[in-house]
Design a protein around this motif. Structure first.
Motif, PDB file in Angstrom:
ATOM      1  N   GLU A   1     -18.098  35.192  17.644  1.00 49.11           N
ATOM      2  CA  GLU A   1     -17.667  34.194  19.421  1.00 49.11           C
ATOM      3  C   GLU A   1     -18.701  35.272  20.032  1.00 49.11           C
ATOM      4  O   GLU A   1     -19.594  34.172  20.417  1.00 49.11           O
ATOM      5  N   SER A   2     -19.016  36.650  20.058  1.00 48.28           N
ATOM      6  CA  SER A   2     -19.792  37.050  20.988  1.00 48.28           C
ATOM      7  C   SER A   2     -20.967  37.048  20.687  1.00 48.28           C
ATOM      8  O   SER A   2     -22.064  36.765  21.227  1.00 48.28           O
ATOM      9  N   GLU A   3     -21.260  36.982  19.143  1.00 46.55           N
ATOM     10  CA  GLU A   3     -22.888  37.014  18.828  1.00 46.55           C
ATOM     11  C   GLU A   3     -23.050  35.489  18.204  1.00 46.55           C
ATOM     12  O   GLU A   3     -24.034  34.892  17.339  1.00 46.55           O
ATOM     13  N   PHE A   4     -22.088  34.422  19.418  1.00 43.01           N
ATOM     14  CA  PHE A   4     -22.059  33.076  18.540  1.00 43.01           C
ATOM     15  C   PHE A   4     -23.802  32.567  18.406  1.00 43.01           C
ATOM     16  O   PHE A   4     -24.006  32.631  19.058  1.00 43.01           O
ATOM     17  N   PHE A   5     -24.171  31.749  17.207  1.00 45.24           N
ATOM     18  CA  PHE A   5     -25.003  31.580  17.146  1.00 45.24           C
ATOM     19  C   PHE A   5     -25.474  29.953  16.746  1.00 45.24           C
ATOM     20  O   PHE A   5     -24.860  29.195  15.699  1.00 45.24           O
ATOM     21  N   ASP A   6     -26.143  28.887  17.959  1.00 42.04           N
ATOM     22  CA  ASP A   6     -25.688  27.475  17.811  1.00 42.04           C
ATOM     23  C   ASP A   6     -26.926  27.181  16.945  1.00 42.04           C
ATOM     24  O   ASP A   6     -27.981  26.797  17.524  1.00 42.04           O
ATOM     25  N   SER A   7     -26.921  26.968  15.619  1.00 37.32           N
ATOM     26  CA  SER A   7     -28.601  26.257  14.829  1.00 37.32           C
ATOM     27  C   SER A   7     -28.926  24.787  15.028  1.00 37.32           C
ATOM     28  O   SER A   7     -29.612  24.598  14.879  1.00 37.32           O
ATOM     29  N   SER A   8     -27.942  24.562  16.395  1.00 36.13           N
ATOM     30  CA  SER A   8     -28.167  22.823  16.168  1.00 36.13           C
ATOM     31  C   SER A   8     -29.055  22.835  17.561  1.00 36.13           C
ATOM     32  O   SER A   8     -29.728  21.851  18.316  1.00 36.13           O
ATOM     33  N   LEU A   9     -29.390  24.407  18.320  1.00 35.92           N
ATOM     34  CA  LEU A   9     -30.039  23.634  19.322  1.00 35.92           C
ATOM     35  C   LEU A   9     -31.416  24.069  19.726  1.00 35.92           C
ATOM     36  O   LEU A   9     -31.888  24.121  18.804  1.00 35.92           O
ATOM     37  N   PRO A  10     -32.092  23.274  20.577  1.00 32.87           N
ATOM     38  CA  PRO A  10     -33.812  22.912  20.155  1.00 32.87           C
ATOM     39  C   PRO A  10     -34.151  24.441  20.594  1.00 32.87           C
ATOM     40  O   PRO A  10     -34.085  25.117  21.244  1.00 32.87           O
ATOM     41  N   GLY A  11     -35.431  24.423  19.780  1.00 29.17           N
ATOM     42  CA  GLY A  11     -36.352  26.466  19.977  1.00 29.17           C
ATOM     43  C   GLY A  11     -36.648  26.093  20.764  1.00 29.17           C
ATOM     44  O   GLY A  11     -37.168  25.343  22.072  1.00 29.17           O
ATOM     45  N   LEU A  12     -37.120  27.907  21.529  1.00 24.57           N
ATOM     46  CA  LEU A  12     -38.124  28.007  22.950  1.00 24.57           C
ATOM     47  C   LEU A  12     -39.306  27.687  22.740  1.00 24.57           C
ATOM     48  O   LEU A  12     -39.236  27.540  21.709  1.00 24.57           O
ATOM     49  N   GLN A  13     -39.757  26.888  23.536  1.00 21.60           N
ATOM     50  CA  GLN A  13     -40.981  26.373  23.579  1.00 21.60           C
ATOM     51  C   GLN A  13     -41.610  27.356  23.829  1.00 21.60           C
ATOM     52  O   GLN A  13     -41.506  28.486  24.973  1.00 21.60           O
ATOM     53  N   PRO A  14     -42.780  27.359  22.996  1.00 21.37           N
ATOM     54  CA  PRO A  14     -44.146  28.652  22.748  1.00 21.37           C
ATOM     55  C   PRO A  14     -44.732  28.083  24.364  1.00 21.37           C
ATOM     56  O   PRO A  14     -45.307  27.069  24.774  1.00 21.37           O
ATOM     57  N   LYS A  15     -45.330  29.583  25.306  1.00 20.70           N
ATOM     58  CA  LYS A  15     -46.123  29.231  26.800  1.00 20.70           C
ATOM     59  C   LYS A  15     -47.426  29.051  26.441  1.00 20.70           C
ATOM     60  O   LYS A  15     -48.359  29.509  25.862  1.00 20.70           O
ATOM     61  N   PHE A  16     -48.081  27.746  26.939  1.00 22.19           N
ATOM     62  CA  PHE A  16     -49.127  27.405  26.363  1.00 22.19           C
ATOM     63  C   PHE A  16     -50.462  28.002  27.695  1.00 22.19           C
ATOM     64  O   PHE A  16     -50.264  27.840  28.502  1.00 22.19           O
ATOM     65  N   GLY A  17     -51.533  28.746  26.993  1.00 23.88           N
ATOM     66  CA  GLY A  17     -52.389  29.558  28.108  1.00 23.88           C
ATOM     67  C   GLY A  17     -53.042  27.998  28.158  1.00 23.88           C
ATOM     68  O   GLY A  17     -53.354  27.181  27.944  1.00 23.88           O
ATOM     69  N   THR A  18     -53.756  28.082  29.725  1.00 22.74           N
ATOM     70  CA  THR A  18     -54.331  27.389  29.739  1.00 22.74           C
ATOM     71  C   THR A  18     -56.478  28.094  30.229  1.00 22.74           C
ATOM     72  O   THR A  18     -56.067  29.418  30.905  1.00 22.74           O
ATOM     73  N   ARG A  19     -57.277  27.065  30.598  1.00 27.13           N
ATOM     74  CA  ARG A  19     -58.472  27.902  30.680  1.00 27.13           C
ATOM     75  C   ARG A  19     -58.901  27.751  31.857  1.00 27.13           C
ATOM     76  O   ARG A  19     -57.193  27.273  32.451  1.00 27.13           O
ATOM     77  N   HIS A  20     -59.203  29.191  32.269  1.00 25.95           N
ATOM     78  CA  HIS A  20     -59.703  30.012  33.529  1.00 25.95           C
ATOM     79  C   HIS A  20     -59.915  28.526  33.789  1.00 25.95           C
ATOM     80  O   HIS A  20     -61.266  28.254  33.737  1.00 25.95           O
ATOM     81  N   PRO A  21     -59.924  28.063  35.398  1.00 28.13           N
ATOM     82  CA  PRO A  21     -61.183  28.168  36.649  1.00 28.13           C
ATOM     83  C   PRO A  21     -62.504  28.885  36.383  1.00 28.13           C
ATOM     84  O   PRO A  21     -63.607  27.112  36.245  1.00 28.13           O
ATOM     85  N   ILE A  22     -62.664  29.458  36.027  1.00 28.71           N
ATOM     86  CA  ILE A  22     -63.840  29.592  36.157  1.00 28.71           C
ATOM     87  C   ILE A  22     -64.423  28.899  35.179  1.00 28.71           C
ATOM     88  O   ILE A  22     -66.240  28.514  35.295  1.00 28.71           O
TER      89      ILE A  22
ATOM     90  N   ASN B   1      -3.564  41.704  11.414  1.00 28.15           N
ATOM     91  CA  ASN B   1      -3.575  41.002  11.991  1.00 28.15           C
ATOM     92  C   ASN B   1      -5.339  41.359  12.874  1.00 28.15           C
ATOM     93  O   ASN B   1      -6.047  41.071  13.906  1.00 28.15           O
ATOM     94  N   PHE B   2      -5.437  42.709  13.340  1.00 26.38           N
ATOM     95  CA  PHE B   2      -5.740  42.830  14.736  1.00 26.38           C
ATOM     96  C   PHE B   2      -7.484  43.334  13.957  1.00 26.38           C
ATOM     97  O   PHE B   2      -8.250  42.408  14.779  1.00 26.38           O
ATOM     98  N   LYS B   3      -7.540  43.686  12.379  1.00 24.58           N
ATOM     99  CA  LYS B   3      -9.133  43.549  11.856  1.00 24.58           C
ATOM    100  C   LYS B   3      -9.658  41.963  11.807  1.00 24.58           C
ATOM    101  O   LYS B   3     -10.796  42.116  12.412  1.00 24.58           O
ATOM    102  N   ARG B   4      -8.582  40.725  11.822  1.00 23.85           N
ATOM    103  CA  ARG B   4      -9.154  39.945  11.846  1.00 23.85           C
ATOM    104  C   ARG B   4      -9.568  39.572  13.828  1.00 23.85           C
ATOM    105  O   ARG B   4     -10.578  38.885  13.278  1.00 23.85           O
ATOM    106  N   GLU B   5      -8.413  39.396  14.222  1.00 25.77           N
ATOM    107  CA  GLU B   5      -8.863  39.662  15.547  1.00 25.77           C
ATOM    108  C   GLU B   5     -10.333  40.012  16.166  1.00 25.77           C
ATOM    109  O   GLU B   5     -11.617  39.706  16.872  1.00 25.77           O
ATOM    110  N   LYS B   6     -10.762  41.320  15.513  1.00 25.46           N
ATOM    111  CA  LYS B   6     -11.841  42.235  15.967  1.00 25.46           C
ATOM    112  C   LYS B   6     -13.219  40.946  15.507  1.00 25.46           C
ATOM    113  O   LYS B   6     -13.464  40.841  16.194  1.00 25.46           O
ATOM    114  N   ILE B   7     -13.422  41.187  14.325  1.00 28.32           N
ATOM    115  CA  ILE B   7     -13.796  40.064  13.368  1.00 28.32           C
ATOM    116  C   ILE B   7     -14.215  38.894  14.306  1.00 28.32           C
ATOM    117  O   ILE B   7     -15.105  38.757  14.181  1.00 28.32           O
ATOM    118  N   GLU B   8     -13.029  38.095  14.674  1.00 28.78           N
ATOM    119  CA  GLU B   8     -13.131  36.998  15.665  1.00 28.78           C
ATOM    120  C   GLU B   8     -14.496  36.947  16.097  1.00 28.78           C
ATOM    121  O   GLU B   8     -14.434  36.648  16.985  1.00 28.78           O
TER     122      GLU B   8
END
Ligand code: PHE
Length: 338
Positions: A88-109, A77-84
């Motif tokens: 739980e703490s490393e839970f990875f939701d593969s259905s979440l949308p990915g992080l948007q990469p930051k796009f650069g902008t042209r320099h105003p000059i 029981n202890f072993k199983r609880e530990k694994i659970e």
């Protein structure tokens, strides 16, 4: 002995299973350790009578087995609880949308420079470039600033130690380089970086200029005004007014500075135009005969006009930026606005 075993069996049947690893070890030691109750009892087996031995042996076996089962189950029981918990703490939701990469902008000059270049390219100016580390000859001498000429003081120059070079203080040397490379008639713009030993809210030791000039027959000051008015109307809108004030540059004669009606307050007077309604925007004039001569162009046959402007100043007015240093600090909160 038999009654001892019976009461131990009773006790163990109501034993509360250990709630953590530490309790589990303690329980094992208490009953099954070297001096554990079960161990001690099994050592006493040899003293029993022939009749009692099998009864006690059976009882002892049952007790040991049931305790070991409890311990084994708890451990699992202890072993199983530990694994659970870990899952739980490393839970990875593969259905979440990915992080948007930051796009650069042209320099105003860059944006401002491109806009200015586009306007002049659209009326027939060709783009030329020259080196940022320039010779004294192109930066001054050929532009009619002889050695010791006081006008050299107008431009605080960076000299390169140990080399016969300086960092160009303006884009005007490209005038001379282009005149030597091509034959007139000629219309050229030269965008690029320039350097002056100066730094405050409106000055930066490196900034950008755009130079322009035309050489042709029968060029007049009217051609200069017409070209620059067209440019300003495209850049700041057709309602923008311009005016020309006499000035001095060794390489133009006559020389002028062009003002535009304040693009912030539309000429009413504000902090940016210091209540005058006008903003100084560029230097210009008719190309001095000595400059034409230095490039083997006959001033009796050809004439020209030239102008030079600071791109940071134009961008500051276009976007309402109060401090030139914002352009060079690379603060993404500033740059992201454009
Ligand atoms: N080179 C001048 C400056 O940097 C500007 C200028 C260019 C003036 C062309 C007249 C003609 O201040």
């Amino acid at each position: 002995m038999i009654s001892q075993l019976n009461s131990l069996k009773e006790k163990l049947s109501s034993l509360k299973p250990p709630s953590n690893e530490k309790e589990l070890d303690e329980t094992r030691l208490k009953y099954l350790g070297k001096k554990g109750e079960i161990t001690l009892l099994s050592q006493e087996m040899r003293n029993l009578s022939k009749e009692d031995k099998p009864v006690a042996g059976k009882l002892l076996g049952e007790i040991r087995n049931s305790l070991e089962t409890v311990l084994k189950n708890s451990k699992e029981n202890f072993k199983r609880e530990k694994i659970e918990k870990e899952i739980e703490s490393e839970f990875f939701d593969s259905s979440l949308p990915g992080l948007q990469p930051k796009f650069g902008t042209r320099h105003p000059i860059t944006t401002t420079m491109d806009e200015v270049v586009d306007i002049f390219s659209g009326i027939g100016f060709q783009v030329e470039e020259g080196p940022e580390a320039e010779t004294d000859y192109y930066n001054f001498e050929a532009l009619n600033f002889p050695a010791e000429h006081p006008a050299r003081d107008m431009q605080d120059t960076f000299h390169l130690r140990g080399l016969p070079l300086l960092l160009r203080t303006h884009t005007s040397p490209v005038q001379v380089r282009a005149m030597q490379k091509y034959k007139p008639p000629l219309s050229v713009i030269a965008p690029g970086k320039v350097f002056r030993c100066d730094a405050d809210v409106t000055h930066s030791p490196m900034f950008h200029q755009l130079e322009g000039f035309t050489i042709d027959k029968a060029i007049t000051f009217g051609d200069l005004k017409g070209t620059l008015n067209l440019f300003i109307h495209k850049l700041y809108g057709p309602a923008t007014k311009t005016r020309f004030r006499p000035s001095f540059f060794p390489f133009t004669e006559p020389s002028a500075e062009m003002d535009v009606s304040c693009v912030i307050c539309k000429g009413k007077g504000c902090r940016v135009c210091k209540q005058t309604g006008w903003l100084e925007i560029l230097g210009c004039g008719m190309i001095h005969p000595n400059v034409l001569k230095a490039s083997d162009i006959n001033p009796d046959e050809w004439g020209g006009f030239a102008f030079g402007m600071g791109i940071e100043r134009i961008a500051m007015l276009k976007y309402g930026i109060g401090d030139i240093r914002h352009f060079f600090e690379n603060d993404l909160r500033f740059l992201g606005q454009f």
